[in-house]
Scaffold this motif. Structure first.
Motif, PDB file in Angstrom:
ATOM      1  N   ILE A 191      41.852  39.776  33.167  1.00 30.23           N
ATOM      2  CA  ILE A 191      41.247  41.071  33.480  1.00 30.23           C
ATOM      3  C   ILE A 191      42.215  41.802  34.395  1.00 30.23           C
ATOM      4  O   ILE A 191      42.550  41.322  35.476  1.00 30.23           O
ATOM      5  N   GLY A 192      42.702  42.941  33.929  1.00 34.62           N
ATOM      6  CA  GLY A 192      43.642  43.728  34.701  1.00 34.62           C
ATOM      7  C   GLY A 192      42.932  44.717  35.589  1.00 34.62           C
ATOM      8  O   GLY A 192      41.745  44.584  35.890  1.00 34.62           O
ATOM      9  N   PHE A 193      43.654  45.746  36.019  1.00 34.27           N
ATOM     10  CA  PHE A 193      43.039  46.763  36.873  1.00 34.27           C
ATOM     11  C   PHE A 193      42.000  47.553  36.101  1.00 34.27           C
ATOM     12  O   PHE A 193      40.918  47.825  36.598  1.00 34.27           O
ATOM     13  N   ASN A 194      42.319  47.934  34.863  1.00 41.53           N
ATOM     14  CA  ASN A 194      41.402  48.757  34.076  1.00 41.53           C
ATOM     15  C   ASN A 194      41.326  48.294  32.626  1.00 41.53           C
ATOM     16  O   ASN A 194      40.839  49.019  31.774  1.00 41.53           O
ATOM     17  N   PHE A 219      50.742  39.306  43.823  1.00 44.33           N
ATOM     18  CA  PHE A 219      50.178  39.954  45.007  1.00 44.33           C
ATOM     19  C   PHE A 219      48.872  40.697  44.702  1.00 44.33           C
ATOM     20  O   PHE A 219      48.226  41.211  45.611  1.00 44.33           O
ATOM     21  N   PHE A 220      48.490  40.749  43.430  1.00 41.13           N
ATOM     22  CA  PHE A 220      47.272  41.456  43.033  1.00 41.13           C
ATOM     23  C   PHE A 220      46.233  40.522  42.409  1.00 41.13           C
ATOM     24  O   PHE A 220      45.168  40.972  41.995  1.00 41.13           O
ATOM     25  N   LEU A 221      46.565  39.241  42.362  1.00 41.85           N
ATOM     26  CA  LEU A 221      45.631  38.264  41.802  1.00 41.85           C
ATOM     27  C   LEU A 221      44.472  38.075  42.771  1.00 41.85           C
ATOM     28  O   LEU A 221      44.643  37.540  43.868  1.00 41.85           O
ATOM     29  N   ASN A 222      43.300  38.494  42.367  1.00 42.97           N
ATOM     30  CA  ASN A 222      42.123  38.441  43.232  1.00 42.97           C
ATOM     31  C   ASN A 222      41.419  37.083  43.161  1.00 42.97           C
ATOM     32  O   ASN A 222      41.015  36.527  44.179  1.00 42.97           O
ATOM     33  N   LYS A 223      41.300  36.538  41.939  1.00 39.65           N
ATOM     34  CA  LYS A 223      40.578  35.282  41.763  1.00 39.65           C
ATOM     35  C   LYS A 223      40.770  34.792  40.334  1.00 39.65           C
ATOM     36  O   LYS A 223      41.321  35.503  39.486  1.00 39.65           O
ATOM     37  N   GLY A 229      33.807  31.379  28.453  1.00 41.93           N
ATOM     38  CA  GLY A 229      34.264  30.026  28.187  1.00 41.93           C
ATOM     39  C   GLY A 229      35.726  29.784  28.502  1.00 41.93           C
ATOM     40  O   GLY A 229      36.255  28.705  28.191  1.00 41.93           O
ATOM     41  N   VAL A 230      36.399  30.751  29.139  1.00 42.10           N
ATOM     42  CA  VAL A 230      37.821  30.627  29.436  1.00 42.10           C
ATOM     43  C   VAL A 230      38.068  30.972  30.903  1.00 42.10           C
ATOM     44  O   VAL A 230      37.464  31.898  31.448  1.00 42.10           O
ATOM     45  N   ARG A 231      38.963  30.237  31.543  1.00 45.23           N
ATOM     46  CA  ARG A 231      39.347  30.530  32.928  1.00 45.23           C
ATOM     47  C   ARG A 231      40.395  31.641  32.914  1.00 45.23           C
ATOM     48  O   ARG A 231      41.493  31.452  32.393  1.00 45.23           O
ATOM     49  N   VAL A 232      40.045  32.792  33.486  1.00 45.41           N
ATOM     50  CA  VAL A 232      40.954  33.934  33.423  1.00 45.41           C
ATOM     51  C   VAL A 232      41.323  34.419  34.826  1.00 45.41           C
ATOM     52  O   VAL A 232      40.517  34.363  35.750  1.00 45.41           O
ATOM     53  N   PRO A 233      42.562  34.903  35.006  1.00 42.62           N
ATOM     54  CA  PRO A 233      42.940  35.544  36.271  1.00 42.62           C
ATOM     55  C   PRO A 233      42.398  36.964  36.307  1.00 42.62           C
ATOM     56  O   PRO A 233      42.385  37.661  35.287  1.00 42.62           O
ATOM     57  N   VAL A 234      41.951  37.395  37.473  1.00 42.68           N
ATOM     58  CA  VAL A 234      41.399  38.740  37.655  1.00 42.68           C
ATOM     59  C   VAL A 234      42.308  39.492  38.624  1.00 42.68           C
ATOM     60  O   VAL A 234      42.429  39.117  39.789  1.00 42.68           O
ATOM     61  N   PHE A 235      42.911  40.566  38.130  1.00 40.93           N
ATOM     62  CA  PHE A 235      43.856  41.334  38.943  1.00 40.93           C
ATOM     63  C   PHE A 235      43.220  42.629  39.454  1.00 40.93           C
ATOM     64  O   PHE A 235      43.823  43.693  39.405  1.00 40.93           O
ATOM     65  N   GLN A 236      42.004  42.524  39.935  1.00 41.33           N
ATOM     66  CA  GLN A 236      41.321  43.693  40.456  1.00 41.33           C
ATOM     67  C   GLN A 236      40.223  43.245  41.409  1.00 41.33           C
ATOM     68  O   GLN A 236      39.675  42.153  41.248  1.00 41.33           O
ATOM     69  N   ALA A 237      39.911  44.089  42.390  1.00 42.85           N
ATOM     70  CA  ALA A 237      38.800  43.806  43.299  1.00 42.85           C
ATOM     71  C   ALA A 237      38.032  45.091  43.547  1.00 42.85           C
ATOM     72  O   ALA A 237      38.628  46.143  43.779  1.00 42.85           O
ATOM     73  N   PHE A 238      36.722  45.014  43.484  1.00 39.32           N
ATOM     74  CA  PHE A 238      35.874  46.169  43.749  1.00 39.32           C
ATOM     75  C   PHE A 238      35.890  46.451  45.247  1.00 39.32           C
ATOM     76  O   PHE A 238      35.619  45.561  46.055  1.00 39.32           O
TER      77      PHE A 238
END
Length: 270
Positions: A191-194, A219-223, A229-238
Protein backbone atom coordinates in the motif's frame (compact mmCIF):
# COMPACT_ATOMS: atom_id res chain seq x y z
CA UNK A 1 18.02 5.09 -16.53
CA UNK A 2 19.15 8.55 -15.42
CA UNK A 3 16.23 10.19 -17.24
CA UNK A 4 13.84 7.82 -15.48
CA UNK A 5 15.38 8.57 -12.09
CA UNK A 6 15.38 12.33 -12.74
CA UNK A 7 11.73 12.19 -13.77
CA UNK A 8 10.69 10.30 -10.64
CA UNK A 9 12.65 12.54 -8.29
CA UNK A 10 12.07 15.92 -9.88
CA UNK A 11 10.88 16.31 -13.47
CA UNK A 12 7.41 14.83 -12.97
CA UNK A 13 6.54 18.12 -11.24
CA UNK A 14 6.72 19.83 -14.62
CA UNK A 15 3.47 18.13 -15.61
CA UNK A 16 0.03 18.92 -14.23
CA UNK A 17 -1.60 15.95 -12.53
CA UNK A 18 -1.46 13.64 -9.51
CA UNK A 19 1.56 11.41 -8.88
CA UNK A 20 3.20 11.82 -5.47
CA UNK A 21 6.83 11.26 -4.59
CA UNK A 22 6.34 8.03 -2.65
CA UNK A 23 4.28 6.34 -5.35
CA UNK A 24 6.63 7.58 -8.07
CA UNK A 25 9.49 5.89 -6.19
CA UNK A 26 7.46 2.69 -5.85
CA UNK A 27 6.89 2.75 -9.64
CA UNK A 28 10.65 3.24 -10.09
CA UNK A 29 11.62 0.35 -7.83
CA UNK A 30 9.07 -2.10 -9.25
CA UNK A 31 9.74 -1.25 -12.89
CA UNK A 32 13.51 -1.47 -12.40
CA UNK A 33 13.09 -4.81 -10.67
CA UNK A 34 11.08 -6.07 -13.61
CA UNK A 35 13.73 -4.95 -16.09
CA UNK A 36 16.52 -6.50 -14.03
CA UNK A 37 14.59 -9.76 -13.58
CA UNK A 38 13.62 -10.18 -17.23
CA UNK A 39 9.88 -9.73 -16.64
CA UNK A 40 8.81 -8.73 -20.13
CA UNK A 41 5.65 -7.00 -21.33
CA UNK A 42 4.00 -3.75 -22.24
CA UNK A 43 3.00 -0.86 -19.98
CA UNK A 44 -0.58 0.41 -19.71
CA UNK A 45 -2.62 3.04 -17.91
CA UNK A 46 -6.29 3.89 -17.61
CA UNK A 47 -6.78 7.61 -17.09
CA UNK A 48 -3.54 9.12 -18.42
CA UNK A 49 -4.78 12.75 -18.12
CA UNK A 50 -1.70 14.79 -19.19
CA UNK A 51 0.70 11.86 -18.81
CA UNK A 52 2.25 12.47 -15.40
CA UNK A 53 2.45 8.83 -14.30
CA UNK A 54 2.22 7.37 -17.81
CA UNK A 55 5.51 9.02 -18.76
CA UNK A 56 7.18 7.25 -15.83
CA UNK A 57 5.98 3.96 -17.30
CA UNK A 58 7.26 4.92 -20.75
CA UNK A 59 10.70 5.85 -19.44
CA UNK A 60 11.13 2.27 -18.25
CA UNK A 61 10.39 0.77 -21.69
CA UNK A 62 13.14 -1.42 -23.11
CA UNK A 63 13.62 -3.16 -26.44
CA UNK A 64 10.44 -3.62 -28.45
CA UNK A 65 8.09 -2.95 -25.53
CA UNK A 66 5.22 -0.50 -26.05
CA UNK A 67 2.78 1.42 -23.87
CA UNK A 68 -1.03 1.59 -24.08
CA UNK A 69 -2.84 4.76 -22.97
CA UNK A 70 -6.58 4.79 -22.25
CA UNK A 71 -8.41 8.07 -21.62
CA UNK A 72 -11.72 9.71 -22.51
CA UNK A 73 -9.94 12.97 -23.34
CA UNK A 74 -12.54 15.28 -24.94
CA UNK A 75 -15.42 12.78 -24.53
CA UNK A 76 -16.20 14.14 -21.06
CA UNK A 77 -19.90 13.22 -20.95
CA UNK A 78 -18.74 9.74 -19.96
CA UNK A 79 -16.68 11.11 -17.07
CA UNK A 80 -19.42 10.45 -14.51
CA UNK A 81 -17.51 11.62 -11.43
CA UNK A 82 -15.69 14.57 -13.07
CA UNK A 83 -12.35 13.22 -11.81
CA UNK A 84 -9.92 15.06 -14.02
CA UNK A 85 -10.18 16.22 -17.61
CA UNK A 86 -7.50 14.82 -19.89
CA UNK A 87 -6.33 16.73 -22.93
CA UNK A 88 -5.02 14.68 -25.85
CA UNK A 89 -2.84 17.42 -27.34
CA UNK A 90 -1.27 18.32 -23.99
CA UNK A 91 -0.67 14.61 -23.41
CA UNK A 92 1.04 14.19 -26.78
CA UNK A 93 3.08 17.34 -26.23
CA UNK A 94 4.30 15.99 -22.87
CA UNK A 95 5.32 12.71 -24.46
CA UNK A 96 7.46 14.60 -26.95
CA UNK A 97 8.81 16.82 -24.19
CA UNK A 98 10.37 13.79 -22.51
CA UNK A 99 11.60 12.18 -25.71
CA UNK A 100 8.94 9.46 -25.89
CA UNK A 101 8.20 8.47 -29.47
CA UNK A 102 4.53 8.00 -30.34
CA UNK A 103 5.60 4.93 -32.29
CA UNK A 104 6.02 3.34 -28.86
CA UNK A 105 2.58 4.46 -27.63
CA UNK A 106 -0.94 3.35 -28.53
CA UNK A 107 -3.56 5.98 -27.62
CA UNK A 108 -7.07 4.60 -27.08
CA UNK A 109 -9.51 7.50 -26.64
CA UNK A 110 -12.41 5.53 -25.19
CA UNK A 111 -13.90 4.71 -21.84
CA UNK A 112 -12.10 1.79 -20.24
CA UNK A 113 -15.37 -0.17 -20.15
CA UNK A 114 -15.34 -0.07 -23.98
CA UNK A 115 -11.84 -1.55 -24.21
CA UNK A 116 -11.58 -5.32 -24.59
CA UNK A 117 -8.59 -7.41 -23.52
CA UNK A 118 -8.08 -8.34 -27.18
CA UNK A 119 -7.65 -4.64 -28.05
CA UNK A 120 -4.70 -4.34 -25.69
CA UNK A 121 -3.13 -7.71 -26.39
CA UNK A 122 -3.49 -7.22 -30.13
CA UNK A 123 -1.78 -3.83 -30.03
CA UNK A 124 0.99 -4.27 -27.43
CA UNK A 125 0.81 -7.84 -26.08
CA UNK A 126 0.62 -8.83 -22.41
CA UNK A 127 1.17 -6.04 -19.85
CA UNK A 128 3.83 -6.14 -17.14
CA UNK A 129 2.70 -2.97 -15.32
CA UNK A 130 -0.91 -1.73 -15.47
CA UNK A 131 -1.76 1.58 -13.75
CA UNK A 132 -5.45 2.25 -13.02
CA UNK A 133 -6.39 5.89 -12.45
CA UNK A 134 -9.73 6.19 -14.19
CA UNK A 135 -13.31 6.43 -12.94
CA UNK A 136 -14.07 6.30 -9.22
CA UNK A 137 -17.44 4.57 -9.05
CA UNK A 138 -17.78 0.98 -7.87
CA UNK A 139 -18.60 -0.73 -11.17
CA UNK A 140 -15.86 0.95 -13.18
CA UNK A 141 -13.22 0.27 -10.52
CA UNK A 142 -14.18 -3.42 -10.54
CA UNK A 143 -14.27 -3.46 -14.36
CA UNK A 144 -10.86 -1.77 -14.65
CA UNK A 145 -9.31 -4.33 -12.30
CA UNK A 146 -10.78 -7.17 -14.33
CA UNK A 147 -9.44 -5.68 -17.56
CA UNK A 148 -5.98 -5.28 -16.04
CA UNK A 149 -5.92 -8.85 -14.73
CA UNK A 150 -7.06 -10.25 -18.07
CA UNK A 151 -4.00 -8.84 -19.89
CA UNK A 152 -1.42 -9.09 -17.10
CA UNK A 153 1.83 -10.86 -17.93
CA UNK A 154 3.19 -13.44 -15.49
CA UNK A 155 4.93 -11.46 -12.77
CA UNK A 156 3.12 -8.26 -13.74
CA UNK A 157 1.98 -5.50 -11.38
CA UNK A 158 -1.28 -3.56 -11.08
CA UNK A 159 -1.37 -0.13 -9.39
CA UNK A 160 -4.84 1.02 -8.28
CA UNK A 161 -5.08 4.75 -7.57
CA UNK A 162 -7.13 6.34 -4.75
CA UNK A 163 -7.48 3.11 -2.75
CA UNK A 164 -8.85 3.86 0.74
CA UNK A 165 -9.04 7.58 -0.05
CA UNK A 166 -11.99 9.16 1.82
CA UNK A 167 -13.01 11.33 -1.15
CA UNK A 168 -13.47 8.27 -3.38
CA UNK A 169 -14.81 5.41 -1.20
CA UNK A 170 -16.24 3.50 -4.17
CA UNK A 171 -12.73 2.73 -5.46
CA UNK A 172 -12.13 0.62 -2.35
CA UNK A 173 -15.64 -0.82 -2.60
CA UNK A 174 -14.89 -1.79 -6.19
CA UNK A 175 -11.62 -3.45 -5.21
CA UNK A 176 -13.14 -5.58 -2.46
CA UNK A 177 -16.06 -6.45 -4.74
CA UNK A 178 -13.62 -7.61 -7.42
CA UNK A 179 -11.36 -9.43 -4.96
CA UNK A 180 -14.21 -11.40 -3.40
CA UNK A 181 -15.15 -12.74 -6.82
CA UNK A 182 -11.58 -13.44 -7.95
CA UNK A 183 -9.57 -16.66 -7.79
CA UNK A 184 -7.16 -14.95 -5.31
CA UNK A 185 -4.19 -15.46 -7.62
CA UNK A 186 -3.70 -11.68 -7.86
CA UNK A 187 -3.16 -10.25 -4.37
CA UNK A 188 -1.90 -7.06 -2.70
CA UNK A 189 1.86 -6.58 -2.47
CA UNK A 190 2.02 -3.07 -0.95
CA UNK A 191 0.00 0.00 0.00
CA UNK A 192 1.61 3.21 -1.17
CA UNK A 193 0.76 6.81 -0.39
CA UNK A 194 -2.27 6.86 -2.69
CA UNK A 195 -2.17 3.52 -4.48
CA UNK A 196 -2.69 -0.18 -3.86
CA UNK A 197 -0.22 -2.49 -5.64
CA UNK A 198 -1.09 -6.04 -6.67
CA UNK A 199 0.71 -8.94 -8.34
CA UNK A 200 0.59 -12.72 -8.73
CA UNK A 201 0.80 -14.47 -5.37
CA UNK A 202 4.07 -16.17 -6.23
CA UNK A 203 5.85 -12.85 -6.82
CA UNK A 204 4.78 -11.00 -3.67
CA UNK A 205 7.85 -11.78 -1.56
CA UNK A 206 10.32 -10.63 -4.22
CA UNK A 207 8.49 -7.40 -4.95
CA UNK A 208 8.05 -6.69 -1.26
CA UNK A 209 11.76 -7.23 -0.67
CA UNK A 210 12.65 -4.87 -3.51
CA UNK A 211 10.53 -2.08 -1.95
CA UNK A 212 11.79 -2.68 1.57
CA UNK A 213 15.42 -2.45 0.40
CA UNK A 214 14.86 0.95 -1.21
CA UNK A 215 17.14 3.55 0.35
CA UNK A 216 14.35 6.12 -0.08
CA UNK A 217 11.21 4.16 0.76
CA UNK A 218 12.55 2.73 4.02
CA UNK A 219 12.02 6.15 5.63
CA UNK A 220 8.30 6.02 4.76
CA UNK A 221 7.53 2.45 5.80
CA UNK A 222 4.84 2.84 8.44
CA UNK A 223 4.07 -0.81 9.24
CA UNK A 224 3.44 -4.29 7.88
CA UNK A 225 -0.11 -5.53 7.83
CA UNK A 226 -1.82 -8.84 7.07
CA UNK A 227 -4.18 -7.81 4.26
CA UNK A 228 -6.25 -10.16 2.07
CA UNK A 229 -4.14 -13.05 3.37
CA UNK A 230 -0.80 -11.41 2.52
CA UNK A 231 1.72 -9.51 4.66
CA UNK A 232 2.14 -6.14 2.96
CA UNK A 233 4.28 -3.05 3.69
CA UNK A 234 2.29 0.16 4.20
CA UNK A 235 3.99 3.36 3.08
CA UNK A 236 1.45 5.78 4.47
CA UNK A 237 0.11 6.97 7.83
CA UNK A 238 -3.12 8.80 8.55
CA UNK A 239 -2.25 12.08 10.23
CA UNK A 240 -3.77 12.53 13.68
CA UNK A 241 -4.65 15.74 15.57
CA UNK A 242 -3.30 14.18 18.78
CA UNK A 243 0.29 14.27 17.52
CA UNK A 244 2.72 16.64 19.21
CA UNK A 245 4.50 19.51 17.49
CA UNK A 246 7.67 17.59 16.63
CA UNK A 247 5.72 14.70 15.07
CA UNK A 248 3.63 17.19 13.09
CA UNK A 249 6.79 18.83 11.79
CA UNK A 250 8.23 15.52 10.63
CA UNK A 251 4.94 14.53 9.02
CA UNK A 252 4.78 17.90 7.25
CA UNK A 253 8.24 17.29 5.79
CA UNK A 254 7.30 13.74 4.79
CA UNK A 255 4.21 14.95 2.95
CA UNK A 256 5.38 18.16 1.31
CA UNK A 257 9.18 17.83 1.17
CA UNK A 258 9.89 14.09 1.12
CA UNK A 259 13.41 14.33 -0.29
CA UNK A 260 14.38 16.90 2.33
CA UNK A 261 12.86 14.61 4.97
CA UNK A 262 15.01 11.69 3.81
CA UNK A 263 18.13 13.87 3.83
CA UNK A 264 17.35 15.01 7.38
CA UNK A 265 16.72 11.45 8.60
CA UNK A 266 20.02 10.29 7.15
CA UNK A 267 21.88 13.13 8.86
CA UNK A 268 20.21 12.27 12.16
CA UNK A 269 21.45 8.68 11.87
CA UNK A 270 25.11 9.72 11.49
Amino acid sequence: MSSFRDYVCRDRNRIEGWFGRIDSQIFFELLNYQNASGIDGALAEIGVHHGKSFIALCLSVSGTQKAYAIDLFEDQQKNLDSSGKGDREIFRSNLARFGISEEKVVIDARGSDEVAPEDIRGAVGAVRFFSIDGGHWRDIARSDLQLAVSVLAEGGVIALDDFMRPEWPDVSFGFFDWFEGSDRQIVPLAIGFNKLYLCHHGHVARYRSCLEKSDFLRFFLNKHYEFCGVRVPVFQAFQLPEWGLLRRLFEYLKLYHPDAYVTLRKLMRK
